[in-house]
Structure formats: structure tokens, C-alpha cells
Design a protein around this motif. Structure first.
Motif, mmCIF file in Angstrom:
data_model
loop_
_atom_site.group_PDB
_atom_site.id
_atom_site.type_symbol
_atom_site.label_atom_id
_atom_site.label_comp_id
_atom_site.label_asym_id
_atom_site.label_seq_id
_atom_site.Cartn_x
_atom_site.Cartn_y
_atom_site.Cartn_z
ATOM 1 N N ALA A 1 10.248 -3.427 0.212
ATOM 2 C CA ALA A 1 11.547 -3.783 -0.369
ATOM 3 C C ALA A 1 11.914 -2.831 -1.508
ATOM 4 C CB ALA A 1 11.512 -5.223 -0.865
ATOM 5 N N CYS A 2 10.934 -2.472 -2.333
ATOM 6 C CA CYS A 2 11.196 -1.538 -3.451
ATOM 7 C C CYS A 2 11.555 -0.159 -2.914
ATOM 8 C CB CYS A 2 9.985 -1.452 -4.368
ATOM 9 S SG CYS A 2 9.699 -2.936 -5.362
ATOM 10 N N LYS A 3 10.898 0.278 -1.858
ATOM 11 C CA LYS A 3 11.214 1.586 -1.277
ATOM 12 C C LYS A 3 12.610 1.589 -0.666
ATOM 13 C CE LYS A 3 6.578 3.313 -0.434
ATOM 14 N NZ LYS A 3 5.615 3.799 0.559
ATOM 15 N N ALA A 4 13.005 0.451 -0.099
ATOM 16 C CA ALA A 4 14.355 0.360 0.471
ATOM 17 C C ALA A 4 15.413 0.298 -0.635
ATOM 18 C CB ALA A 4 14.454 -0.869 1.362
ATOM 19 N N THR B 1 10.451 10.020 -18.187
ATOM 20 C CA THR B 1 9.679 10.276 -16.983
ATOM 21 C C THR B 1 8.334 9.567 -17.052
ATOM 22 O OG1 THR B 1 10.673 12.462 -17.013
ATOM 23 C CG2 THR B 1 8.962 12.110 -15.416
ATOM 24 N N ALA B 2 7.779 9.444 -18.232
ATOM 25 C CA ALA B 2 6.476 8.793 -18.396
ATOM 26 C C ALA B 2 6.530 7.329 -17.989
ATOM 27 C CB ALA B 2 6.003 8.931 -19.831
ATOM 28 N N CYS B 3 7.692 6.715 -18.039
ATOM 29 C CA CYS B 3 7.827 5.312 -17.667
ATOM 30 C C CYS B 3 7.812 5.129 -16.152
ATOM 31 C CB CYS B 3 9.124 4.741 -18.222
ATOM 32 S SG CYS B 3 9.182 4.733 -20.011
ATOM 33 N N GLY B 4 8.002 6.185 -15.391
ATOM 34 C CA GLY B 4 8.002 6.098 -13.938
ATOM 35 C C GLY B 4 9.410 5.988 -13.401
ATOM 36 N N THR B 5 9.510 6.248 -12.124
ATOM 37 C CA THR B 5 10.807 6.144 -11.458
ATOM 38 C C THR B 5 11.135 4.666 -11.264
ATOM 39 O OG1 THR B 5 9.837 6.163 -9.255
ATOM 40 C CG2 THR B 5 10.368 8.320 -10.239
ATOM 41 N N LYS C 1 -6.356 -11.436 0.204
ATOM 42 C CA LYS C 1 -5.734 -11.368 1.529
ATOM 43 C C LYS C 1 -4.338 -11.979 1.507
ATOM 44 C CE LYS C 1 -9.995 -11.431 4.199
ATOM 45 N NZ LYS C 1 -10.859 -12.225 5.075
ATOM 46 N N GLU C 2 -4.195 -13.118 0.794
ATOM 47 C CA GLU C 2 -2.875 -13.760 0.692
ATOM 48 C C GLU C 2 -1.881 -12.847 -0.022
ATOM 49 O OE1 GLU C 2 -3.454 -17.386 -1.423
ATOM 50 O OE2 GLU C 2 -4.814 -18.223 0.088
ATOM 51 N N LEU C 3 -2.328 -12.234 -1.093
ATOM 52 C CA LEU C 3 -1.437 -11.396 -1.887
ATOM 53 C C LEU C 3 -1.147 -10.046 -1.234
ATOM 54 C CD1 LEU C 3 -2.899 -12.079 -5.430
ATOM 55 C CD2 LEU C 3 -0.708 -12.870 -4.533
ATOM 56 N N ALA C 4 -2.018 -9.591 -0.344
ATOM 57 C CA ALA C 4 -1.821 -8.286 0.288
ATOM 58 C C ALA C 4 -0.533 -8.263 1.101
ATOM 59 C CB ALA C 4 -3.021 -7.940 1.166
ATOM 60 N N ALA C 5 -0.261 -9.338 1.839
ATOM 61 C CA ALA C 5 0.962 -9.387 2.648
ATOM 62 C C ALA C 5 2.197 -9.382 1.755
ATOM 63 C CB ALA C 5 0.953 -10.621 3.541
ATOM 64 N N LYS C 6 2.151 -10.166 0.674
ATOM 65 C CA LYS C 6 3.282 -10.193 -0.261
ATOM 66 C C LYS C 6 3.472 -8.837 -0.925
ATOM 67 C CE LYS C 6 2.947 -15.024 -1.715
ATOM 68 N NZ LYS C 6 2.685 -15.893 -2.871
ATOM 69 N N ILE D 1 7.568 -1.299 -7.836
ATOM 70 C CA ILE D 1 6.300 -1.532 -7.132
ATOM 71 C C ILE D 1 5.247 -2.060 -8.103
ATOM 72 C CG2 ILE D 1 4.378 -0.367 -5.966
ATOM 73 C CD1 ILE D 1 6.509 1.443 -4.637
ATOM 74 N N SER D 2 5.176 -1.468 -9.277
ATOM 75 C CA SER D 2 4.198 -1.909 -10.273
ATOM 76 C C SER D 2 4.438 -3.360 -10.684
ATOM 77 C CB SER D 2 4.272 -0.995 -11.492
ATOM 78 O OG SER D 2 3.399 -1.438 -12.490
ATOM 79 N N ARG D 3 5.698 -3.711 -10.884
ATOM 80 C CA ARG D 3 6.043 -5.061 -11.314
ATOM 81 C C ARG D 3 5.697 -6.095 -10.252
ATOM 82 N NH1 ARG D 3 10.793 -3.802 -12.795
ATOM 83 N NH2 ARG D 3 11.847 -4.228 -10.852
ATOM 84 N N HIS D 4 5.914 -5.758 -8.975
ATOM 85 C CA HIS D 4 5.716 -6.741 -7.911
ATOM 86 C C HIS D 4 4.306 -6.769 -7.335
ATOM 87 C CE1 HIS D 4 10.152 -6.576 -7.951
ATOM 88 N NE2 HIS D 4 10.018 -7.860 -7.689
#
Length: 135
Positions: A128-131, A17-21, A116-121, A27-30
Motif C-alpha cells: 500500500a505504501c509503494k502504491a 533526506t536523512a528523514c527518509g522518503t 506470522k500474523e504480523l507478516a501478512a499485515k 513503510i517504517s511507520r506501518h
């Protein structure tokens, strides 16, 4: 089952569980680059606000302490004696670094553009991760 094995198996779900879902790991990786740029931007803005940057250096010193010495007496008993001795100590010292406001301003502006560029990505990656990994 041995007690140590049982305790290890009990703690396994906590370690996983400590590693995250999977969604959180995705999300963390991307979004790691976005978070790194945001952290740098915060640091540069704080430097501009203060007028200087912080640096850190390791400072070695010797400090006087009590060292324990264990020895065996002639009669075979064990004796403990304390004596003063010096032990090396390493401390982290913060110091001020002068900045060039013009350079820091250019750096801040470039980091804002990159953020700003990275915010959209990052937003697209989060969706995508939530889907991919609904909770």
C-alpha cells in the motif's frame, strides 16, 4: 546573506533526506510492530542458544585524574595549575541472567506465531505504501 544562514540553508536538504522518503517513512511507520516482534524473537532465540540472557547495570565509581585550576596571581596574571582529583564515572556492566528454558521456549513459540500474523499485515502495508508513494 550572512554566512551562517547560507550554511544552514545548504544543510537543509541533507537534513530532510536523512528523514527518509515519504515511502520509507510510511513503510517504517506501518511495520514497526513487526520489526519489534522480530527483534524480540531474535533475542529469545539467542538466549535459548546460549542458555542465559544478558542484563546491563550502571556501575558508579571514582577515578583519579588531573583537574585544572585557574587562578589570578597577585600581579594580575592568570595562572593554571593541575592537581589530582577524583571524578565520578559511570560504566555499563553486562552480566548473565539465568533463564528457564521452558518459559523461553513458550515465549519463542508465541513470538513466532505473532510474527506470522504480523507478516501478512506488514506485507500488505508495504504494498500500500509503494502504491501511495511511488519512487
Amino acid at each position: 546573506m550572512p554566512r551562517n544562514t547560507f550554511l544552514a540553508l545548504l544543510s537543509l536538504p541533507l537534513a530532510l533526506t536523512a528523514c527518509g522518503t515519504p515511502q520509507e517513512r510510511c513503510i517504517s511507520r506501518h511495520t514497526s510492530e513487526y520489526r519489534a516482534v522480530s527483534k524480540l524473537l531474535d533475542e529469545v532465540e539467542a538466549n535459548l542458544e546460549r542458555g542465559y540472557a544478558w542484563g546491563e547495570r550502571a556501575v558508579e565509581s571514582d577515578r583519579l585524574t588531573q583537574c585544572r585550576r585557574v587562578h589570578r596571581a597577585k600581579d594580575g596574571s592568570i595562572r593554571v595549575a593541575y592537581r589530582p582529583c577524583y571524578v565520578e564515572s559511570v560504566d555499563i556492566q553486562r552480566y548473565r541472567i539465568p533463564i528457564d528454558p521452558a518459559t523461553e521456549t513458550r515465549k519463542r513459540d508465541n513470538l513466532r506465531e505473532r510474527q506470522k500474523e504480523l507478516a501478512a499485515k506488514a506485507q500488505a502495508s508495504v504494498q500500500a505504501c509503494k502504491a501511495a508513494y511511488p519512487e
